[in-house]
Scaffold this motif. Structure first.
Motif, PDB file in Angstrom:
ATOM      1  N   PHE A 128     -11.773 -15.238   4.701  1.00 38.64           N
ATOM      2  CA  PHE A 128     -10.720 -14.360   4.340  1.00 38.64           C
ATOM      3  C   PHE A 128     -10.920 -13.842   3.102  1.00 38.64           C
ATOM      4  CE2 PHE A 128      -6.845 -12.842   2.702  1.00 38.64           C
ATOM      5  CZ  PHE A 128      -6.434 -11.767   3.748  1.00 38.64           C
ATOM      6  N   LYS A 129     -10.935 -14.605   2.105  1.00 42.01           N
ATOM      7  CA  LYS A 129     -11.189 -14.281   0.699  1.00 42.01           C
ATOM      8  C   LYS A 129     -12.629 -13.669   0.461  1.00 42.01           C
ATOM      9  CE  LYS A 129      -8.127 -17.980  -0.851  1.00 42.01           C
ATOM     10  NZ  LYS A 129      -7.679 -19.375  -1.412  1.00 42.01           N
ATOM     11  N   ILE A 130     -13.535 -14.046   1.081  1.00 46.41           N
ATOM     12  CA  ILE A 130     -14.773 -13.566   1.016  1.00 46.41           C
ATOM     13  C   ILE A 130     -14.816 -12.243   1.401  1.00 46.41           C
ATOM     14  CG2 ILE A 130     -17.279 -13.179   1.657  1.00 46.41           C
ATOM     15  CD1 ILE A 130     -16.898 -16.711   1.851  1.00 46.41           C
ATOM     16  N   LEU A 131     -14.341 -12.043   2.702  1.00 47.95           N
ATOM     17  CA  LEU A 131     -14.109 -10.628   3.192  1.00 47.95           C
ATOM     18  C   LEU A 131     -13.253  -9.522   2.342  1.00 47.95           C
ATOM     19  CD1 LEU A 131     -13.942 -11.672   7.069  1.00 47.95           C
ATOM     20  CD2 LEU A 131     -15.833 -10.327   5.807  1.00 47.95           C
ATOM     21  N   LYS A 132     -11.999 -10.193   1.810  1.00 48.64           N
ATOM     22  CA  LYS A 132     -11.265  -9.529   1.153  1.00 48.64           C
ATOM     23  C   LYS A 132     -11.710  -8.974  -0.265  1.00 48.64           C
ATOM     24  CE  LYS A 132      -6.257  -9.130  -0.521  1.00 48.64           C
ATOM     25  NZ  LYS A 132      -5.133  -9.510  -1.208  1.00 48.64           N
ATOM     26  N   THR A 133     -12.366  -9.677  -0.766  1.00 51.32           N
ATOM     27  CA  THR A 133     -12.947  -9.542  -2.175  1.00 51.32           C
ATOM     28  C   THR A 133     -14.231  -8.621  -2.009  1.00 51.32           C
ATOM     29  OG1 THR A 133     -12.553 -11.637  -3.036  1.00 51.32           O
ATOM     30  CG2 THR A 133     -14.157 -10.567  -3.989  1.00 51.32           C
ATOM     31  N   LYS A 134     -14.884  -8.663  -0.949  1.00 56.28           N
ATOM     32  CA  LYS A 134     -16.054  -7.780  -0.757  1.00 56.28           C
ATOM     33  C   LYS A 134     -15.358  -6.360  -0.093  1.00 56.28           C
ATOM     34  CE  LYS A 134     -20.200  -9.529   0.291  1.00 56.28           C
ATOM     35  NZ  LYS A 134     -21.250 -10.484   1.268  1.00 56.28           N
ATOM     36  N   TYR A 135     -14.664  -6.352   0.649  1.00 49.53           N
ATOM     37  CA  TYR A 135     -14.295  -5.137   1.559  1.00 49.53           C
ATOM     38  C   TYR A 135     -12.870  -4.514   1.662  1.00 49.53           C
ATOM     39  CZ  TYR A 135     -18.670  -6.720   3.531  1.00 49.53           C
ATOM     40  OH  TYR A 135     -20.098  -7.140   3.591  1.00 49.53           O
ATOM     41  N   GLU A 136     -11.937  -4.972   0.765  1.00 48.84           N
ATOM     42  CA  GLU A 136     -10.693  -4.559   0.912  1.00 48.84           C
ATOM     43  C   GLU A 136     -10.704  -2.995   0.482  1.00 48.84           C
ATOM     44  OE1 GLU A 136      -6.117  -5.526  -0.524  1.00 48.84           O
ATOM     45  OE2 GLU A 136      -7.694  -6.440  -1.812  1.00 48.84           O
ATOM     46  N   GLU A 137     -11.276  -2.747  -0.675  1.00 46.58           N
ATOM     47  CA  GLU A 137     -11.198  -1.181  -0.943  1.00 46.58           C
ATOM     48  C   GLU A 137     -11.932  -0.425  -0.067  1.00 46.58           C
ATOM     49  OE1 GLU A 137      -9.261   0.030  -3.609  1.00 46.58           O
ATOM     50  OE2 GLU A 137      -8.571  -1.992  -3.620  1.00 46.58           O
ATOM     51  N   GLU A 138     -13.065  -0.723   0.300  1.00 47.56           N
ATOM     52  CA  GLU A 138     -13.577  -0.054   1.442  1.00 47.56           C
ATOM     53  C   GLU A 138     -12.941   0.147   2.748  1.00 47.56           C
ATOM     54  OE1 GLU A 138     -17.949  -0.565   4.199  1.00 47.56           O
ATOM     55  OE2 GLU A 138     -17.539  -1.619   2.321  1.00 47.56           O
ATOM     56  N   SER A 139     -12.044  -1.048   3.100  1.00 49.81           N
ATOM     57  CA  SER A 139     -11.431  -1.195   4.387  1.00 49.81           C
ATOM     58  C   SER A 139     -10.362   0.039   4.024  1.00 49.81           C
ATOM     59  CB  SER A 139     -10.643  -2.254   4.725  1.00 49.81           C
ATOM     60  OG  SER A 139      -9.857  -2.720   3.612  1.00 49.81           O
ATOM     61  N   LYS A 140      -9.699   0.279   2.891  1.00 49.24           N
ATOM     62  CA  LYS A 140      -8.534   1.263   2.892  1.00 49.24           C
ATOM     63  C   LYS A 140      -9.210   2.710   3.078  1.00 49.24           C
ATOM     64  CE  LYS A 140      -5.868  -1.310  -0.286  1.00 49.24           C
ATOM     65  NZ  LYS A 140      -5.301  -1.597  -1.606  1.00 49.24           N
ATOM     66  N   LEU A 141     -10.376   3.015   2.721  1.00 45.66           N
ATOM     67  CA  LEU A 141     -11.177   4.118   3.177  1.00 45.66           C
ATOM     68  C   LEU A 141     -11.489   4.353   4.372  1.00 45.66           C
ATOM     69  CD1 LEU A 141     -13.585   4.148  -0.159  1.00 45.66           C
ATOM     70  CD2 LEU A 141     -11.507   5.621   0.184  1.00 45.66           C
ATOM     71  N   ALA A 142     -11.803   3.662   4.909  1.00 44.60           N
ATOM     72  CA  ALA A 142     -12.036   3.377   6.453  1.00 44.60           C
ATOM     73  C   ALA A 142     -11.080   3.305   7.374  1.00 44.60           C
ATOM     74  CB  ALA A 142     -13.336   2.392   6.675  1.00 44.60           C
ATOM     75  N   LEU A 143     -10.315   2.583   7.079  1.00 44.99           N
ATOM     76  CA  LEU A 143      -9.260   2.286   8.040  1.00 44.99           C
ATOM     77  C   LEU A 143      -7.968   2.541   7.738  1.00 44.99           C
ATOM     78  CD1 LEU A 143     -10.209  -1.480   8.776  1.00 44.99           C
ATOM     79  CD2 LEU A 143     -11.090   0.612  10.151  1.00 44.99           C
ATOM     80  N   GLY A 144      -7.541   3.135   6.470  1.00 44.25           N
ATOM     81  CA  GLY A 144      -6.394   3.645   5.952  1.00 44.25           C
ATOM     82  C   GLY A 144      -5.792   2.933   4.870  1.00 44.25           C
TER      83      GLY A 144
END
Length: 142
Positions: free
Chosen positions: A70-86
């Motif tokens: 979870f921490k790996i994914l969050k660190t790498k992709y949280e900002e990108e997820s906001k753009l892609a998923l809301g």
């Protein structure tokens, strides 16, 4: 419970009628239904809360090292997820649980059958978006 079963049966039919790459499991009388995402210990779910009037789509990490992944994914992709998923996506480690999850939610009246079509469309669109976003990212995890 019977309304839950009817809700998921209706959603399964909606998915079949409207086409999707998602594989819907057999509807059951519970408040969630699960979807595979191509790697064991990872899954997605749709939640319908009749009591609290919301629907939610979740990406679930349910492995022994869920917190680390979870921490790996969050660190790498949280900002990108906001753009892609809301912007209203929630990354929730759930420190006291075995699983961690990423979710998006919408307030709706689950008991209003006349609104089920738009609820099912929202769930379908978000599950498909979650699948497209997370599937390639979890494949690269060891």
């Amino acid at each position: 419970k019977s309304l839950n079963l009817e809700y998921w049966q209706s959603m399964k039919q909606f998915f079949e009628d409207n086409g999707t790459f998602l594989k819907h499991q057999k509807p059951a009388p519970q408040h969630w239904t699960s979807f595979a995402i191509g790697k064991s210990n990872f899954s997605m779910a749709a939640i319908s809360s009749i009591r609290d009037n919301f629907i939610r789509v979740e990406f679930i990490i349910g492995t022994v090292n869920a917190k680390e992944l979870f921490k790996i994914l969050k660190t790498k992709y949280e900002e990108e997820s906001k753009l892609a998923l809301g912007e209203n996506i929630i990354w929730d480690e759930l420190p006291d649980k075995k699983v961690s999850l990423v979710s998006i939610r919408k307030d709706v009246n689950v008991s209003d059958k006349s609104d089920w079509g738009s609820q099912h469309l929202w769930i379908k669109d978000n599950l498909e978006a979650f699948d497209k976003f997370f599937r390639p990212k979890i494949k690269s995890l060891s």
